[in-house]
Structures are given as structure tokens and as C-alpha cells.
Design an enzyme around this catalytic site. Structure first.
Site, short mmCIF file in Angstrom:
data_model
loop_
_atom_site.label_atom_id
_atom_site.label_comp_id
_atom_site.label_asym_id
_atom_site.label_seq_id
_atom_site.Cartn_x
_atom_site.Cartn_y
_atom_site.Cartn_z
N ASP A 1 1.71 10.03 6.53
CA ASP A 1 1.53 8.94 5.57
C ASP A 1 2.00 7.62 6.17
O ASP A 1 3.19 7.42 6.40
CB ASP A 1 2.34 9.27 4.31
CG ASP A 1 2.11 8.28 3.19
OD1 ASP A 1 1.26 7.39 3.32
OD2 ASP A 1 2.83 8.40 2.16
N HIS B 1 -3.72 10.45 -3.47
CA HIS B 1 -2.30 10.24 -3.16
C HIS B 1 -1.78 9.10 -4.03
O HIS B 1 -2.34 8.01 -4.06
CB HIS B 1 -2.16 9.88 -1.67
CG HIS B 1 -0.75 9.76 -1.20
ND1 HIS B 1 0.01 10.85 -0.80
CD2 HIS B 1 0.05 8.68 -1.04
CE1 HIS B 1 1.20 10.44 -0.42
NE2 HIS B 1 1.26 9.13 -0.56
N ASP C 1 1.45 6.79 -4.94
CA ASP C 1 2.74 6.31 -4.44
C ASP C 1 3.57 5.74 -5.58
O ASP C 1 3.23 4.71 -6.15
CB ASP C 1 2.51 5.24 -3.37
CG ASP C 1 2.07 5.85 -2.06
OD1 ASP C 1 2.72 6.82 -1.61
OD2 ASP C 1 1.06 5.40 -1.49
N SER D 1 -4.66 6.84 -0.60
CA SER D 1 -3.56 6.38 -1.43
C SER D 1 -4.01 5.24 -2.34
O SER D 1 -4.46 4.19 -1.85
CB SER D 1 -2.41 5.87 -0.55
OG SER D 1 -1.53 5.11 -1.35
N MET E 1 6.55 10.50 6.90
CA MET E 1 6.26 9.06 6.80
C MET E 1 6.18 8.49 8.22
O MET E 1 7.11 8.64 9.00
CB MET E 1 7.37 8.33 6.04
CG MET E 1 7.51 8.67 4.58
SD MET E 1 6.26 8.01 3.47
CE MET E 1 5.88 6.41 4.07
N MET F 1 7.02 4.08 -6.71
CA MET F 1 8.17 3.33 -6.18
C MET F 1 8.98 2.77 -7.35
O MET F 1 8.42 2.40 -8.38
CB MET F 1 7.68 2.17 -5.31
CG MET F 1 6.76 2.61 -4.19
SD MET F 1 6.36 1.24 -3.11
CE MET F 1 5.10 1.99 -2.07
N MET G 1 8.91 7.89 -4.26
CA MET G 1 9.86 7.10 -3.45
C MET G 1 10.85 6.48 -4.43
O MET G 1 10.87 5.27 -4.66
CB MET G 1 9.10 6.03 -2.65
CG MET G 1 8.31 6.63 -1.50
SD MET G 1 7.07 5.49 -0.86
CE MET G 1 5.73 5.86 -1.99
N HIS H 1 3.71 11.11 -4.59
CA HIS H 1 4.76 10.83 -3.60
C HIS H 1 5.83 9.97 -4.26
O HIS H 1 5.63 8.78 -4.49
CB HIS H 1 4.10 10.11 -2.40
CG HIS H 1 5.05 9.70 -1.34
ND1 HIS H 1 4.68 8.82 -0.34
CD2 HIS H 1 6.34 10.03 -1.09
CE1 HIS H 1 5.71 8.64 0.48
NE2 HIS H 1 6.72 9.35 0.04
#
Ligand code: DX5
Ligand code: ZN
Length: 210
Positions: free
Chosen positions: A176, A34, A36, A9, A138, A38, A69, A67
């Protein structure tokens, strides 16, 4: 047993030197990148948008495992698809029309993933499992790297692998959060497909057999 894939990540990467971090993923045996995302709403922090994904896309051929979020993922999924995402994963918890979002991702020619936070049981996503390409479990509460794995999440990996085998479903099972040399063996024992690692991979501590 199929090969288990490593997805480092870049949340734990050096954001001033992302190309060096991508090289580190290649050299360290990473199979996917990966990413992330947000939004400061679904989770407190704000991280990476489509412009950054687009900027790092030419640096590697490794698949981008995005991913999300974020709230209202459908609004920005086309931008991530355009920027070069391969897998686009959204959360079960803040979306109502899961099938519609999966269809949206597929219509953009991308693989669709569903993710669950530690307090969401596997039974919640039962109806969507035949349609997804990835299930991201998660094992910490989403929002930050470097947290401690919540052990009860490991049973969910086993459960998802059994459901997949019993029904001939086609998804990857991914974990994850909180993966390190201590927690890795119990996760690998579940026969899952993908391991995400942020802080322990980028600190150089994770022992991963390439
Ligand atoms: C957390 C992110 C994870 C995180 C993993 O919200 O989804 O991908 O970066 O980091 P570590 O491996 O440090 O727990
Ligand atoms: Zn993640």
C-alpha cells in the site's frame, strides 16, 4: 501463481461522487475496495467513518478492505463490521494486545489484517502471523495518497511471502502506497497477493491487466 488482486483506494476517489468512483473500480478491474480510515491522531488527516462505509455498501459486491490508521481501533471495529467491512486491518505500531484485536475481528465474522509502517521490520509481527488473514505492508508513511514508494519496503513483501510458504500460513500479502507503472513490476515480482493503488488508479494512469 495465484491471481494478484487489485484494491483501488477510495482515498483518491471523487468524494462528491462516490458511486461513480465505485463504478470506476469495477470497470478498471478492481477486485477489492480499499478504504483508508484516518483519525487525525495516528495520522494527521481525518477521512472516512462507518457511516460512509455503510452508505457505499449497497453499491457493489466487491469485498471492502478497511485499513484503520487510527488509535484505539478496538473501540470502533464493531461499527465497521456492522457497516459492511470484509477485511479489517489495524496497525501493529499503536496497539499492545494484537491477538486480542485479531480475535475481536474474527468474533465479528470478519477477516483480520495487520499493517506495518515503513520503519517496522517484518520480525516485529512474527508472533501474530499465524493468526491473521492479511498483512498490509505500507510502502509510504501512512497519512496521504500520492507519495513516493520507499524501495526498502519491497524486501518485506518477499520476506512475508517466504514466511507464509515455509509455514503454510494463510494470509494475503498486500502492498500500500506509491504504486504506479514504474514501481508495479518490482512489487509484482515478489509474488504478493494484493496491490493497493490510490492516485495512479484514479488518475487512469495505472496499467493493470484485468
Ligand atoms: C496512505 C493510504 C494508502 C493510499 C495509497 O496512508 O493507506 O492506501 O491511499 O495511495 P497512493 O496509491 O496514491 O500512494
Ligand atoms: Zn491504505
Amino acid at each position: 501463481m495465484e491471481k494478484i488482486l487489485l484494491a483501488p483506494s477510495i482515498l483518491s476517489a471523487d468524494f462528491a461522487n462516490l458511486s461513480t468512483s465505485i463504478d470506476k473500480i469495477k470497470r478498471g478491474g478492481g477486485n477489492w475496495v480499499h478504504i483508508d480510515v484516518m483519525d487525525g491522531s495516528f495520522v494527521p488527516d481525518i477521512t472516512i467513518g462507518p457511516l460512509v462505509v455503510k452508505a457505499i455498501r449497497p453499491l457493489t459486491d466487491l469485498p471492502f478492505d478497511v485499513h484503520l490508521m487510527i488509535d484505539h481501533p478496538d473501540r470502533i471495529i464493531p461499527r465497521f463490521a456492522e457497516a459492511g467491512a470484509d477485511y479489517i486491518t489495524f496497525h501493529w505500531e499503536n496497539v499492545i494486545h494484537h491477538h486480542r484485536v485479531v480475535q475481536q475481528i474474527h468474533s465479528l465474522g470478519k477477516k483480520a489484517g495487520i499493517s506495518i509502517v515503513p520503519s517496522t521490520p517484518v520480525s516485529a509481527i512474527k508472533e501474530i502471523l499465524p493468526y491473521v488473514d492479511l498483512v498490509l505492508v505500507m510502502s509510504v508513511n501512512p497519512g496521504f495518497g500520492g507519495q513516493k514508494l520507499i524501495p526498502s519496503c519491497i524486501n518485506k513483501l518477499t520476506e512475508l511471502v517466504s514466511i507464509k510458504n515455509e509455514n503454510n500460513y494463510d494470509y494475503f500479502v498486500s502492498v500500500d502506497g506509491g504504486i504506479n507503472n514504474e514501481t508495479l513490476p518490482s512489487v509484482l515480482a515478489t509474488d504478493l497477493d494484493v496491490v493497493v493503488s490510490g492516485s495512479s488508479f484514479f488518475s487512469g494512469n495505472l496499467k493493470w491487466e484485468k
